[in-house]
Design a protein around this motif. Sequence first.
Motif, PDB file in Angstrom:
ATOM      1  N   PRO A   1      42.289  27.201   0.381  1.00 33.00           N
ATOM      2  CA  PRO A   1      41.468  28.029   1.004  1.00 33.00           C
ATOM      3  C   PRO A   1      41.022  29.559   0.118  1.00 33.00           C
ATOM      4  CG  PRO A   1      43.315  27.215   2.244  1.00 33.00           C
ATOM      5  CD  PRO A   1      43.446  26.645   1.003  1.00 33.00           C
ATOM      6  N   ALA A   2      39.801  29.830   0.239  1.00 31.50           N
ATOM      7  CA  ALA A   2      39.338  30.967  -0.346  1.00 31.50           C
ATOM      8  C   ALA A   2      39.923  32.213  -0.097  1.00 31.50           C
ATOM      9  CB  ALA A   2      37.868  31.329  -0.080  1.00 31.50           C
ATOM     10  N   ASP A   3      40.651  32.327   1.310  1.00 30.30           N
ATOM     11  CA  ASP A   3      41.273  33.698   1.768  1.00 30.30           C
ATOM     12  C   ASP A   3      42.654  33.780   1.022  1.00 30.30           C
ATOM     13  OD1 ASP A   3      42.646  31.923   3.122  1.00 30.30           O
ATOM     14  OD2 ASP A   3      42.045  32.771   5.004  1.00 30.30           O
ATOM     15  N   GLY A   4      43.101  32.681   0.288  1.00 27.13           N
ATOM     16  CA  GLY A   4      44.456  32.683  -0.268  1.00 27.13           C
ATOM     17  C   GLY A   4      45.451  32.394   0.814  1.00 27.13           C
ATOM     18  N   ASN A   5      45.195  32.180   2.017  1.00 29.99           N
ATOM     19  CA  ASN A   5      46.462  31.776   3.024  1.00 29.99           C
ATOM     20  C   ASN A   5      46.702  30.477   3.027  1.00 29.99           C
ATOM     21  OD1 ASN A   5      46.447  34.371   4.374  1.00 29.99           O
ATOM     22  ND2 ASN A   5      44.695  33.920   5.416  1.00 29.99           N
ATOM     23  N   GLU A   6      47.671  29.887   3.553  1.00 28.06           N
ATOM     24  CA  GLU A   6      48.369  28.596   3.410  1.00 28.06           C
ATOM     25  C   GLU A   6      47.231  27.713   4.222  1.00 28.06           C
ATOM     26  OE1 GLU A   6      51.730  26.058   5.422  1.00 28.06           O
ATOM     27  OE2 GLU A   6      52.082  28.223   5.463  1.00 28.06           O
ATOM     28  N   ALA A   7      47.057  26.540   3.626  1.00 30.59           N
ATOM     29  CA  ALA A   7      46.089  25.578   4.227  1.00 30.59           C
ATOM     30  C   ALA A   7      46.840  24.893   5.503  1.00 30.59           C
ATOM     31  CB  ALA A   7      45.586  24.321   3.098  1.00 30.59           C
ATOM     32  N   LYS A   8      46.137  24.901   6.707  1.00 29.09           N
ATOM     33  CA  LYS A   8      46.759  24.284   7.840  1.00 29.09           C
ATOM     34  C   LYS A   8      45.770  23.276   8.488  1.00 29.09           C
ATOM     35  CE  LYS A   8      49.113  28.394   8.903  1.00 29.09           C
ATOM     36  NZ  LYS A   8      49.295  29.554   9.929  1.00 29.09           N
ATOM     37  N   ALA A   9      46.402  22.153   8.840  1.00 26.46           N
ATOM     38  CA  ALA A   9      45.631  21.135   9.488  1.00 26.46           C
ATOM     39  C   ALA A   9      44.976  21.754  10.882  1.00 26.46           C
ATOM     40  CB  ALA A   9      46.586  19.916  10.120  1.00 26.46           C
ATOM     41  N   GLY A  10      43.723  21.388  11.063  1.00 23.16           N
ATOM     42  CA  GLY A  10      43.151  21.828  12.319  1.00 23.16           C
ATOM     43  C   GLY A  10      43.406  21.090  13.505  1.00 23.16           C
ATOM     44  N   ASN A  11      43.195  21.711  14.575  1.00 21.59           N
ATOM     45  CA  ASN A  11      43.066  21.114  16.062  1.00 21.59           C
ATOM     46  C   ASN A  11      41.793  20.974  16.603  1.00 21.59           C
ATOM     47  OD1 ASN A  11      44.456  19.843  18.251  1.00 21.59           O
ATOM     48  ND2 ASN A  11      44.867  21.870  19.093  1.00 21.59           N
ATOM     49  N   GLY A  12      41.301  19.810  16.549  1.00 20.05           N
ATOM     50  CA  GLY A  12      39.936  19.451  17.285  1.00 20.05           C
ATOM     51  C   GLY A  12      38.993  19.090  16.019  1.00 20.05           C
ATOM     52  N   ASN A  13      39.554  19.211  14.808  1.00 10.84           N
ATOM     53  CA  ASN A  13      38.542  18.835  13.699  1.00 10.84           C
ATOM     54  C   ASN A  13      39.218  17.298  13.055  1.00 10.84           C
ATOM     55  OD1 ASN A  13      40.561  20.203  12.454  1.00 10.84           O
ATOM     56  ND2 ASN A  13      39.428  21.113  11.245  1.00 10.84           N
ATOM     57  N   MET A  14      38.121  16.760  12.691  1.00  9.76           N
ATOM     58  CA  MET A  14      38.615  15.300  12.157  1.00  9.76           C
ATOM     59  C   MET A  14      37.508  14.896  11.050  1.00  9.76           C
ATOM     60  SD  MET A  14      38.982  11.809  14.082  1.00  9.76           S
ATOM     61  CE  MET A  14      37.266  11.867  14.936  1.00  9.76           C
ATOM     62  N   VAL A  15      38.034  14.153   9.998  1.00  9.65           N
ATOM     63  CA  VAL A  15      37.181  13.593   8.973  1.00  9.65           C
ATOM     64  C   VAL A  15      36.898  12.232   9.273  1.00  9.65           C
ATOM     65  CG1 VAL A  15      37.016  13.134   6.449  1.00  9.65           C
ATOM     66  CG2 VAL A  15      37.824  15.442   6.921  1.00  9.65           C
ATOM     67  N   ALA A  16      35.619  11.802   9.507  1.00  9.09           N
ATOM     68  CA  ALA A  16      35.298  10.452   9.814  1.00  9.09           C
ATOM     69  C   ALA A  16      34.489   9.855   8.485  1.00  9.09           C
ATOM     70  CB  ALA A  16      34.325  10.346  10.759  1.00  9.09           C
ATOM     71  N   LEU A  17      35.152   8.726   7.924  1.00 14.88           N
ATOM     72  CA  LEU A  17      34.530   7.863   6.927  1.00 14.88           C
ATOM     73  C   LEU A  17      34.258   6.542   7.257  1.00 14.88           C
ATOM     74  CD1 LEU A  17      37.837   9.317   4.654  1.00 14.88           C
ATOM     75  CD2 LEU A  17      35.494   9.920   4.538  1.00 14.88           C
ATOM     76  N   ALA A  18      33.043   6.230   6.875  1.00 16.48           N
ATOM     77  CA  ALA A  18      32.361   5.006   7.011  1.00 16.48           C
ATOM     78  C   ALA A  18      32.884   4.077   6.067  1.00 16.48           C
ATOM     79  CB  ALA A  18      30.909   5.047   6.932  1.00 16.48           C
ATOM     80  N   ALA A  19      33.375   3.046   6.587  1.00 15.82           N
ATOM     81  CA  ALA A  19      34.247   1.954   5.882  1.00 15.82           C
ATOM     82  C   ALA A  19      33.198   0.714   5.547  1.00 15.82           C
ATOM     83  CB  ALA A  19      35.369   1.290   6.500  1.00 15.82           C
ATOM     84  N   GLY A  20      32.207   0.460   6.503  1.00 11.05           N
ATOM     85  CA  GLY A  20      31.463  -0.549   5.948  1.00 11.05           C
ATOM     86  C   GLY A  20      31.702  -1.804   6.786  1.00 11.05           C
ATOM     87  N   SER A  21      32.863  -2.242   7.014  1.00 11.98           N
ATOM     88  CA  SER A  21      32.976  -3.346   7.848  1.00 11.98           C
ATOM     89  C   SER A  21      34.214  -3.149   8.958  1.00 11.98           C
ATOM     90  CB  SER A  21      33.381  -4.428   6.958  1.00 11.98           C
ATOM     91  OG  SER A  21      34.710  -4.538   6.429  1.00 11.98           O
ATOM     92  N   ASN A  22      34.725  -3.906   9.740  1.00  8.59           N
ATOM     93  CA  ASN A  22      35.724  -3.756  10.595  1.00  8.59           C
ATOM     94  C   ASN A  22      36.937  -4.154   9.669  1.00  8.59           C
ATOM     95  OD1 ASN A  22      33.867  -3.076  12.648  1.00  8.59           O
ATOM     96  ND2 ASN A  22      34.366  -5.090  13.957  1.00  8.59           N
TER      97      ASN A  22
END
Length: 100
Positions: free
Chosen positions: A33-54
């Motif tokens: 984090p640019a503000d120098g505070n501790e990084a924390k997991a968000g609530n309501g955000n998610m990273v979606a990564l395309a895998a290409g196949s099931n």
Amino acid sequence: LLADMGAKRAMESDRFIGWSGGEGTAMLMVIKPADGNEAKAGNGNMVALAAGSNEKVDALYAKAIELGGTDEGKPGPRADTFYGGYFRDLDGNKFVFFNM
């Protein structure tokens, strides 16, 4: 996990690491984090990564769990054209590997 998707470290400094599949592809960056505070997991955000196949969704999800991630929804169909496996990383960040 990103290496298993064909990504490589594209940028790196003492503040961040960026992973990319190559020129013209998206980049995922993990940044202090640019503000120098501790990084924390968000609530309501998610990273979606395309895998290409099931099958790749299944394999990546299984590896994420093997590496210590926690289940947030086993791989499977979620809509007519969406197949995804959800997990949280060791810091509590939510991810989904998906195929459409």
